[in-house]
Every structure is written in C-alpha cells, then in structure tokens.
Motif scaffolding. Structure first.
Motif, PDB file in Angstrom:
ATOM      1  N   ALA A 181     -10.547 -39.886 -19.259  1.00 43.97           N
ATOM      2  CA  ALA A 181     -11.451 -39.790 -18.106  1.00 43.97           C
ATOM      3  C   ALA A 181     -12.344 -41.011 -17.973  1.00 43.97           C
ATOM      4  O   ALA A 181     -12.740 -41.366 -16.862  1.00 43.97           O
ATOM      5  CB  ALA A 181     -12.320 -38.526 -18.231  1.00 43.97           C
ATOM      6  N   ASP A 182     -12.647 -41.701 -19.076  1.00 43.29           N
ATOM      7  CA  ASP A 182     -13.533 -42.859 -19.001  1.00 43.29           C
ATOM      8  C   ASP A 182     -12.863 -44.035 -18.307  1.00 43.29           C
ATOM      9  O   ASP A 182     -13.533 -44.932 -17.828  1.00 43.29           O
ATOM     10  CB  ASP A 182     -13.947 -43.266 -20.427  1.00 43.29           C
ATOM     11  CG  ASP A 182     -14.922 -44.426 -20.429  1.00 43.29           C
ATOM     12  OD1 ASP A 182     -16.013 -44.275 -19.855  1.00 43.29           O
ATOM     13  OD2 ASP A 182     -14.592 -45.485 -20.988  1.00 43.29           O
ATOM     14  N   ALA A 183     -11.522 -44.030 -18.228  1.00 40.16           N
ATOM     15  CA  ALA A 183     -10.787 -45.151 -17.639  1.00 40.16           C
ATOM     16  C   ALA A 183     -10.448 -44.940 -16.173  1.00 40.16           C
ATOM     17  O   ALA A 183      -9.757 -45.743 -15.581  1.00 40.16           O
ATOM     18  CB  ALA A 183      -9.488 -45.394 -18.422  1.00 40.16           C
ATOM     19  N   VAL A 184     -10.951 -43.848 -15.555  1.00 39.87           N
ATOM     20  CA  VAL A 184     -10.618 -43.536 -14.157  1.00 39.87           C
ATOM     21  C   VAL A 184     -11.904 -43.354 -13.367  1.00 39.87           C
ATOM     22  O   VAL A 184     -12.815 -42.644 -13.792  1.00 39.87           O
ATOM     23  CB  VAL A 184      -9.757 -42.263 -14.056  1.00 39.87           C
ATOM     24  CG1 VAL A 184      -9.463 -41.940 -12.598  1.00 39.87           C
ATOM     25  CG2 VAL A 184      -8.452 -42.448 -14.805  1.00 39.87           C
ATOM     26  N   LEU A 231      -1.565 -44.380 -14.582  1.00 40.58           N
ATOM     27  CA  LEU A 231      -2.182 -45.378 -13.692  1.00 40.58           C
ATOM     28  C   LEU A 231      -2.581 -46.571 -14.552  1.00 40.58           C
ATOM     29  O   LEU A 231      -3.363 -46.433 -15.502  1.00 40.58           O
ATOM     30  CB  LEU A 231      -3.426 -44.804 -12.996  1.00 40.58           C
ATOM     31  CG  LEU A 231      -3.205 -43.775 -11.885  1.00 40.58           C
ATOM     32  CD1 LEU A 231      -4.541 -43.369 -11.289  1.00 40.58           C
ATOM     33  CD2 LEU A 231      -2.293 -44.312 -10.804  1.00 40.58           C
ATOM     34  N   ASN A 232      -2.048 -47.744 -14.221  1.00 45.13           N
ATOM     35  CA  ASN A 232      -2.469 -48.957 -14.915  1.00 45.13           C
ATOM     36  C   ASN A 232      -3.758 -49.482 -14.295  1.00 45.13           C
ATOM     37  O   ASN A 232      -4.158 -49.079 -13.206  1.00 45.13           O
ATOM     38  CB  ASN A 232      -1.369 -50.020 -14.839  1.00 45.13           C
ATOM     39  CG  ASN A 232      -0.112 -49.601 -15.586  1.00 45.13           C
ATOM     40  OD1 ASN A 232      -0.204 -49.081 -16.700  1.00 45.13           O
ATOM     41  ND2 ASN A 232       1.038 -49.801 -14.994  1.00 45.13           N
ATOM     42  N   LYS A 233      -4.403 -50.400 -14.993  1.00 40.10           N
ATOM     43  CA  LYS A 233      -5.673 -50.943 -14.529  1.00 40.10           C
ATOM     44  C   LYS A 233      -5.502 -51.559 -13.147  1.00 40.10           C
ATOM     45  O   LYS A 233      -4.619 -52.379 -12.928  1.00 40.10           O
ATOM     46  CB  LYS A 233      -6.202 -51.984 -15.517  1.00 40.10           C
ATOM     47  CG  LYS A 233      -7.571 -52.545 -15.133  1.00 40.10           C
ATOM     48  CD  LYS A 233      -8.080 -53.494 -16.199  1.00 40.10           C
ATOM     49  CE  LYS A 233      -9.468 -54.023 -15.828  1.00 40.10           C
ATOM     50  NZ  LYS A 233      -9.985 -54.953 -16.841  1.00 40.10           N
ATOM     51  N   SER A 240      -4.206 -44.912 -17.909  1.00 34.85           N
ATOM     52  CA  SER A 240      -4.571 -43.526 -18.184  1.00 34.85           C
ATOM     53  C   SER A 240      -3.545 -42.606 -17.542  1.00 34.85           C
ATOM     54  O   SER A 240      -3.110 -42.831 -16.419  1.00 34.85           O
ATOM     55  CB  SER A 240      -5.973 -43.213 -17.643  1.00 34.85           C
ATOM     56  OG  SER A 240      -6.270 -41.833 -17.797  1.00 34.85           O
ATOM     57  N   TRP A 241      -3.168 -41.550 -18.294  1.00 32.02           N
ATOM     58  CA  TRP A 241      -2.281 -40.535 -17.724  1.00 32.02           C
ATOM     59  C   TRP A 241      -3.117 -39.592 -16.875  1.00 32.02           C
ATOM     60  O   TRP A 241      -4.190 -39.139 -17.288  1.00 32.02           O
ATOM     61  CB  TRP A 241      -1.590 -39.763 -18.838  1.00 32.02           C
ATOM     62  CG  TRP A 241      -0.781 -38.601 -18.328  1.00 32.02           C
ATOM     63  CD1 TRP A 241       0.469 -38.637 -17.829  1.00 32.02           C
ATOM     64  CD2 TRP A 241      -1.205 -37.239 -18.254  1.00 32.02           C
ATOM     65  NE1 TRP A 241       0.875 -37.399 -17.449  1.00 32.02           N
ATOM     66  CE2 TRP A 241      -0.134 -36.503 -17.687  1.00 32.02           C
ATOM     67  CE3 TRP A 241      -2.369 -36.566 -18.587  1.00 32.02           C
ATOM     68  CZ2 TRP A 241      -0.204 -35.130 -17.470  1.00 32.02           C
ATOM     69  CZ3 TRP A 241      -2.436 -35.204 -18.369  1.00 32.02           C
ATOM     70  CH2 TRP A 241      -1.360 -34.497 -17.820  1.00 32.02           C
TER      71      TRP A 241
END
Length: 281
Positions: A247-250, A226-228, A209-210
């Motif tokens: 936002a769902d990935a952070v 940011l990578n997983k 996610s940026w």
C-alpha cells in the motif's frame, strides 16, 4: 475454534508449540492449520484475495511466486490470520530463514491533491539572444526609415507642398476581454469524475506493487502488478473493492480527491470506496 489461539496453547502444529529446531515449516504450519479449520484452498483464496496458485506454492514452502520478500511477508501474514495462526511468529520465522527483515524503502513523494506539477523548464538563452538581436535590428531599421520620412516631409514643405498629417491610430477596444486560460489536463480529469459513480485512480509511486480491483458485482477488473509510474482507473455505479500488496507504493485518487493514508512499506491493505467521500471499507 481458532487454530493457534486455544487456551492450553497445545494446538497441533502451531509454530509456538515446537522448539525452534523442531517447529514445522511455514508452509506446513499454514496447511495443517487450514485443514484443522476445515477450510479448502479455494475458500482461503476467496477470503484473503490471495490467488490459488500462490496459496499452493506457499503451503509447499515455495515463495518465488510471491514476487519478492515484501509480498511474501504480506501473503504469510494474510494467510496466517485467515487460518487462526500467530502471523507475527510466522513472519519472524520467514525473516530468520531469509536473511532478516528488509530495510524500509524511502517514502515516495506525495502527489498534490488537485494536480501534478510539471517539472520547471530551463530558460532557453539562445532563443532569448536571437530575439534580442532581431529586436535591435528592427529598432535600428525603424529609426532609419522614420528619419528618411522626416527629411522628405521637410523638403516637401520647403517647396510649398501641403504636408498631410498622419492618421491617428485606433484605440484598442477595452470591452474585449482576453480568453480565460485553459484548465490543466490533470484538473480537467479530476473535475470530470462522474457524480453518479465511484471512480478510483491508482498510481504506482514506489517499486512495483501487486494490486487487485473488484466491481460491485464481484467481477475482477484488474489483478496484476503496477510498475513505478503506471496508473489504472476504475469506475463502478456502486462500489469498488481494492487489495494493495504494497500500500505504501500506490497513490490513490478517489472521486477526484487524493487519499492520504500513512501506510508502512510492504503493508497489505483491503479498501472499499463508494460514491460518497473517500472512506476506507
């Protein structure tokens, strides 16, 4: 006057005023709406937090710099809102030209509020068997040694020697208390969040996610992907402004507390946090 929202619905180059075959491209529509609104690319970039090279690329219908369909849709929605266009119509146009709306990704597992539980370890049966064998051998040796001592003592008494009673074992001191367990490193890190500053920790739990973080003096602290599994921590005396491309990935931890928000996949969020309880700006 907002472009695309005029009462007669005849704003120039608005996607809704053209037949599907004659409507302008997404980039052309965004560029014309920006010019009609009297805005420069720098001004649009400042208000939306979308970087200038990406704004230029999107207006040229080049979406390769967005980092994927999820980010492209988020940038289109953000830019359309800034110049007064119907964001839903442009996103639908993008989906129609790029194979449809992407399927939602499964939700990432939620982090615990106070600590991240370590994975349970499998029992080491080899070490357990070795320990059991050592214990059995030690018990047999102790029994044999004790038996020899008893026989020697009996022989000495029979010969008239005085047997010496074994000294009593000292009782354990009950006043000594065991040392308290050391705190988990994750608990220590959360508890160590300073009270006179705002502290935000970002952890990427899904796909990359940026993200962007800006201090209270408008200085950019971080602007990138940011990578997983990656994490970033930021602090400021007053406040922190955040932009999440997905936002769902952070996962966010603000002032030592987990922020639990139900964000949709690909949703772009702008958040502001201060020294108080976590609040969305």
């Amino acid at each position: 006057m907002s472009i695309g929202n005029s009462p007669d619905g005849n704003a120039p180059d608005s996607p809704g005023n053209f037949p599907e075959d004659d409507r302008p491209t997404i980039g052309r529509a965004l560029q014309q709406a920006r010019i009609a609104a009297g805005l420069t690319v720098d001004e649009v970039s400042t208000s939306t937090r979308v970087r200038i090279p990406i704004v230029h690329a999107i207006e040229a219908d080049d979406f390769t710099r967005c980092g994927g369909d999820v980010y492209a849709r988020g940038h289109i929605r953000t830019l359309a809102s800034a110049v007064g266009l119907d964001a839903s119509a442009l996103v639908a146009q993008y989906d129609g030209e790029h194979g449809g709306r992407p399927a939602p990704t499964p939700a990432a597992p939620l982090f615990e509020a106070e600590r991240i539980r370590p994975e349970p370890r499998r029992p080491n049966w080899t070490a357990a068997m070795v320990a059991a064998i050592v214990a059995v051998v030690g018990f047999v040796g102790f029994t044999m040694f004790s038996g020899n001592d008893k026989q020697s003592g009996t022989r000495s008494v029979a010969e008239g020697a005085t047997a010496t009673a074994p000294a009593p074992k000292p009782k354990p001191d009950k006043t000594v208390k065991p040392a308290p367990p050391k705190p988990d490193p994750t608990d220590s890190a959360i508890a160590a969040a300073p009270k006179d500053r705002v502290t935000v920790k970002m952890v990427a739990t899904g796909t990359k996610s940026w993200v962007s973080a800006r201090a209270s003096n408008n200085r950019i602290l971080f602007d990138g992907f940011l990578n997983k599994g990656d994490s970033k921590t930021f602090t400021d005396p007053k406040k922190l402004d955040l932009v999440l491309g997905d936002a769902d990935a952070v996962q966010l931890f603000v002032n030592g507390k987990e922020v639990e928000d139900d964000f949709s996949p690909g949703q772009v969020e702008r958040l502001t946090y201060t020294k108080g309880d976590p609040e969305v700006g």
